[in-house]
Design a protein around this motif. Structure first.
Motif, mmCIF file in Angstrom:
data_model
loop_
_atom_site.group_PDB
_atom_site.id
_atom_site.type_symbol
_atom_site.label_atom_id
_atom_site.label_comp_id
_atom_site.label_asym_id
_atom_site.label_seq_id
_atom_site.Cartn_x
_atom_site.Cartn_y
_atom_site.Cartn_z
ATOM 1 N N MET A 1 0.805 -1.036 0.066
ATOM 2 C CA MET A 1 0.044 -0.232 0.077
ATOM 3 C C MET A 1 0.863 1.287 0.095
ATOM 4 O O MET A 1 1.849 1.352 0.759
ATOM 5 C CB MET A 1 -0.896 -0.084 1.275
ATOM 6 C CG MET A 1 -1.816 0.913 1.385
ATOM 7 S SD MET A 1 -3.268 0.753 2.534
ATOM 8 C CE MET A 1 -2.349 0.619 4.157
ATOM 9 N N LYS A 2 0.674 2.017 -0.839
ATOM 10 C CA LYS A 2 1.445 3.324 -0.999
ATOM 11 C C LYS A 2 0.343 4.485 -0.449
ATOM 12 O O LYS A 2 -0.673 4.647 -0.727
ATOM 13 C CB LYS A 2 1.889 3.785 -2.353
ATOM 14 C CG LYS A 2 2.777 2.869 -3.093
ATOM 15 C CD LYS A 2 3.025 3.147 -4.520
ATOM 16 C CE LYS A 2 4.156 2.318 -5.181
ATOM 17 N NZ LYS A 2 4.389 2.704 -6.337
ATOM 18 N N VAL A 3 0.995 5.247 0.613
ATOM 19 C CA VAL A 3 0.271 6.330 1.336
ATOM 20 C C VAL A 3 0.554 7.742 1.047
ATOM 21 O O VAL A 3 1.915 7.869 1.188
ATOM 22 C CB VAL A 3 0.227 5.887 2.996
ATOM 23 C CG1 VAL A 3 -0.290 6.729 3.885
ATOM 24 C CG2 VAL A 3 -0.178 4.414 3.127
ATOM 25 N N ILE A 4 -0.247 8.491 1.190
ATOM 26 C CA ILE A 4 0.091 9.990 1.233
ATOM 27 C C ILE A 4 -0.411 10.401 2.502
ATOM 28 O O ILE A 4 -1.644 10.174 3.058
ATOM 29 C CB ILE A 4 -0.643 10.680 0.123
ATOM 30 C CG1 ILE A 4 -0.273 10.470 -1.190
ATOM 31 C CG2 ILE A 4 -0.301 12.240 0.351
ATOM 32 C CD1 ILE A 4 -0.646 11.212 -2.436
ATOM 33 N N LEU A 5 0.466 11.083 3.644
ATOM 34 C CA LEU A 5 0.016 11.421 4.685
ATOM 35 C C LEU A 5 0.065 13.131 4.786
ATOM 36 O O LEU A 5 1.357 13.577 4.562
ATOM 37 C CB LEU A 5 1.155 11.137 5.677
ATOM 38 C CG LEU A 5 1.076 11.579 7.104
ATOM 39 C CD1 LEU A 5 -0.224 11.320 7.613
ATOM 40 C CD2 LEU A 5 2.196 10.697 7.953
ATOM 41 N N PHE A 6 -0.790 13.761 5.119
ATOM 42 C CA PHE A 6 -0.970 15.048 5.354
ATOM 43 C C PHE A 6 -0.945 15.229 6.904
ATOM 44 O O PHE A 6 -1.577 14.892 7.699
ATOM 45 C CB PHE A 6 -2.311 15.844 5.045
ATOM 46 C CG PHE A 6 -2.294 16.017 3.333
ATOM 47 C CD1 PHE A 6 -1.689 17.328 2.662
ATOM 48 C CD2 PHE A 6 -2.533 14.830 2.746
ATOM 49 C CE1 PHE A 6 -1.941 17.329 1.400
ATOM 50 C CE2 PHE A 6 -2.403 15.051 1.296
ATOM 51 C CZ PHE A 6 -2.189 16.245 0.712
ATOM 52 N N GLY A 7 -0.298 16.387 7.404
ATOM 53 C CA GLY A 7 -0.055 16.537 8.874
ATOM 54 C C GLY A 7 1.091 16.011 9.695
ATOM 55 O O GLY A 7 0.735 15.502 10.761
ATOM 56 N N LEU A 62 1.524 13.418 -6.974
ATOM 57 C CA LEU A 62 0.334 12.878 -6.055
ATOM 58 C C LEU A 62 -0.303 11.702 -6.790
ATOM 59 O O LEU A 62 -1.331 11.292 -6.214
ATOM 60 C CB LEU A 62 -0.431 14.017 -5.780
ATOM 61 C CG LEU A 62 -0.089 15.436 -4.868
ATOM 62 C CD1 LEU A 62 -1.055 16.395 -4.774
ATOM 63 C CD2 LEU A 62 0.554 14.832 -3.738
ATOM 64 N N THR A 63 -0.086 11.003 -7.738
ATOM 65 C CA THR A 63 -0.657 10.076 -8.524
ATOM 66 C C THR A 63 -0.007 8.633 -8.144
ATOM 67 O O THR A 63 1.078 8.567 -7.696
ATOM 68 C CB THR A 63 -0.386 10.315 -10.087
ATOM 69 O OG1 THR A 63 0.788 10.445 -10.492
ATOM 70 C CG2 THR A 63 -0.950 11.678 -10.394
ATOM 71 N N GLY A 64 -0.756 7.632 -8.377
ATOM 72 C CA GLY A 64 -0.392 6.387 -7.963
ATOM 73 C C GLY A 64 -0.275 5.927 -6.689
ATOM 74 O O GLY A 64 0.348 4.750 -6.322
ATOM 75 N N TYR A 65 -1.322 6.533 -5.552
ATOM 76 C CA TYR A 65 -1.329 6.061 -4.106
ATOM 77 C C TYR A 65 -2.758 5.394 -3.964
ATOM 78 O O TYR A 65 -3.658 5.810 -4.476
ATOM 79 C CB TYR A 65 -1.475 7.270 -3.254
ATOM 80 C CG TYR A 65 0.405 7.945 -3.404
ATOM 81 C CD1 TYR A 65 1.081 7.358 -2.410
ATOM 82 C CD2 TYR A 65 0.711 8.756 -4.514
ATOM 83 C CE1 TYR A 65 2.389 8.102 -2.370
ATOM 84 C CE2 TYR A 65 1.960 9.120 -4.384
ATOM 85 C CZ TYR A 65 2.776 8.728 -3.532
ATOM 86 O OH TYR A 65 4.294 8.873 -3.516
ATOM 87 N N ASP A 66 -2.525 4.664 -2.742
ATOM 88 C CA ASP A 66 -3.710 3.734 -2.597
ATOM 89 C C ASP A 66 -4.477 4.437 -1.359
ATOM 90 O O ASP A 66 -5.655 4.096 -1.326
ATOM 91 C CB ASP A 66 -3.221 2.431 -2.141
ATOM 92 C CG ASP A 66 -2.304 1.614 -3.109
ATOM 93 O OD1 ASP A 66 -2.997 1.311 -4.192
ATOM 94 O OD2 ASP A 66 -1.023 1.435 -2.763
ATOM 95 N N THR A 98 -8.488 17.182 -5.253
ATOM 96 C CA THR A 98 -7.352 16.643 -6.222
ATOM 97 C C THR A 98 -6.949 15.241 -5.966
ATOM 98 O O THR A 98 -6.764 14.956 -7.167
ATOM 99 C CB THR A 98 -5.954 17.757 -5.543
ATOM 100 O OG1 THR A 98 -6.259 19.025 -5.537
ATOM 101 C CG2 THR A 98 -4.842 17.274 -6.574
ATOM 102 N N LEU A 99 -6.787 14.824 -4.830
ATOM 103 C CA LEU A 99 -6.544 13.298 -4.844
ATOM 104 C C LEU A 99 -7.576 12.549 -5.620
ATOM 105 O O LEU A 99 -7.348 11.416 -6.177
ATOM 106 C CB LEU A 99 -6.352 13.053 -3.373
ATOM 107 C CG LEU A 99 -5.105 13.628 -2.884
ATOM 108 C CD1 LEU A 99 -5.050 13.097 -1.391
ATOM 109 C CD2 LEU A 99 -3.675 13.053 -3.430
ATOM 110 N N GLY A 105 -9.102 5.501 -7.144
ATOM 111 C CA GLY A 105 -9.183 4.001 -6.392
ATOM 112 C C GLY A 105 -8.579 4.348 -5.120
ATOM 113 O O GLY A 105 -8.473 3.266 -4.412
ATOM 114 N N MET A 106 -8.695 5.437 -4.544
ATOM 115 C CA MET A 106 -7.787 5.812 -3.205
ATOM 116 C C MET A 106 -8.927 5.653 -2.141
ATOM 117 O O MET A 106 -10.220 6.014 -2.139
ATOM 118 C CB MET A 106 -7.218 7.004 -3.407
ATOM 119 C CG MET A 106 -6.880 7.555 -1.853
ATOM 120 S SD MET A 106 -6.129 9.378 -1.912
ATOM 121 C CE MET A 106 -4.518 8.849 -2.407
ATOM 122 N N VAL A 107 -8.359 5.330 -0.849
ATOM 123 C CA VAL A 107 -9.198 5.223 0.041
ATOM 124 C C VAL A 107 -8.610 6.473 1.226
ATOM 125 O O VAL A 107 -7.409 6.640 1.357
ATOM 126 C CB VAL A 107 -8.874 3.805 1.209
ATOM 127 C CG1 VAL A 107 -9.936 4.117 2.423
ATOM 128 C CG2 VAL A 107 -9.544 2.715 0.438
#
Length: 219
Positions: A1-7, A62-66, A98-99, A105-107
């Motif tokens: 799983m690839k994750v983006i984290l804000f904060g 910001l592309t390609g994240y789950d 944006t995401l 397909g993101m959660v």
């Protein structure tokens, strides 16, 4: 799983980042913030971005994240509703829209708080703004979206608030908070439990879109 984290530099985000870096199911973490985390890890990459109402300049990154774990938040103390809405609703929705466009397909998981007002009609300003934010996030075309509503959070493993007097309170109250976490899971969780729950829900789903403290601890 690839994750983006804000904060990731805030108290909640620090805890979530720690659990992401430890979890073998998390392949990589992209931390997006106004300042660097100060951490170095093979899984971690960072974007320092100044304008949180416009992400067009960094969209290709910001592309390609789950999954996205959105842990940005400010206290409403001393703020009027217009400013609090700008710092809470506007920033969250700018990132989320944006995401959703880039990663359908993101959660998306959003940290709000206990007593958030889903009706948007209550007397507490912060709760109305958070409620609208939750409601509008749930309308976006993500694979799924989950609203996390912790009550009290005990920071563990070196996680700290950015505010010195808040840290002092946590240190003094640590034994009480540990006891409350055991006997009153409806009102207390830990930074570790919150981070682990967010990862598990992003990976496996959950029967309902809103998770209260007791749900977080059960997960």
């Amino acid at each position: 799983m690839k994750v983006i984290l804000f904060g990731a530099t805030g108290m909640v985000g620090q805890g979530v980042l720690r659990e992401c870096l430890l979890d073998p199911d998390v392949e990589s973490v992209l931390a997006v913030g106004r300042s660097p985390t100060g951490q170095t890890h093979a899984k971690l990459r960072e974007i320092v971005h100044g304008n949180f109402t416009d992400f067009s300049a960094v969209e290709p990154q910001l592309t390609g994240y789950d999954a996205c774990f959105f842990c940005l938040g400010v206290s409403s103390v001393g703020m009027d509703e217009a400013l609090y809405r700008r710092l809470t609703y506007d920033i969250t929705m700018a990132a989320a829209t944006t995401l959703a466009k880039l990663n359908p397909g993101m959660v998306f998981t959003y940290v709000t708080g206990r007593s958030t007002d889903s009706t948007e009609q209550g007397s507490q300003m912060w709760a109305r703004v958070k409620g609208k934010t939750e409601n509008d996030l749930l309308k976006l075309p993500f694979k799924a979206a989950y609203m996390f509503r912790p009550a009290g959070i005990q920071p563990l493993h070196g996680v700290k608030s950015k505010t010195a007097w808040v840290n002092a309170i946590y240190v003094v109250a640590a034994p009480l908070l540990s006891w409350l976490n055991r006997v009153a899971p409806n009102y207390m969780t830990t930074s570790e439990q919150l981070g682990r729950a967010m990862i598990k829900v992003a990976r496996d789903g959950f029967p309902k879109p809103v998770l209260e403290s007791e749900d977080i601890n059960r997960v």
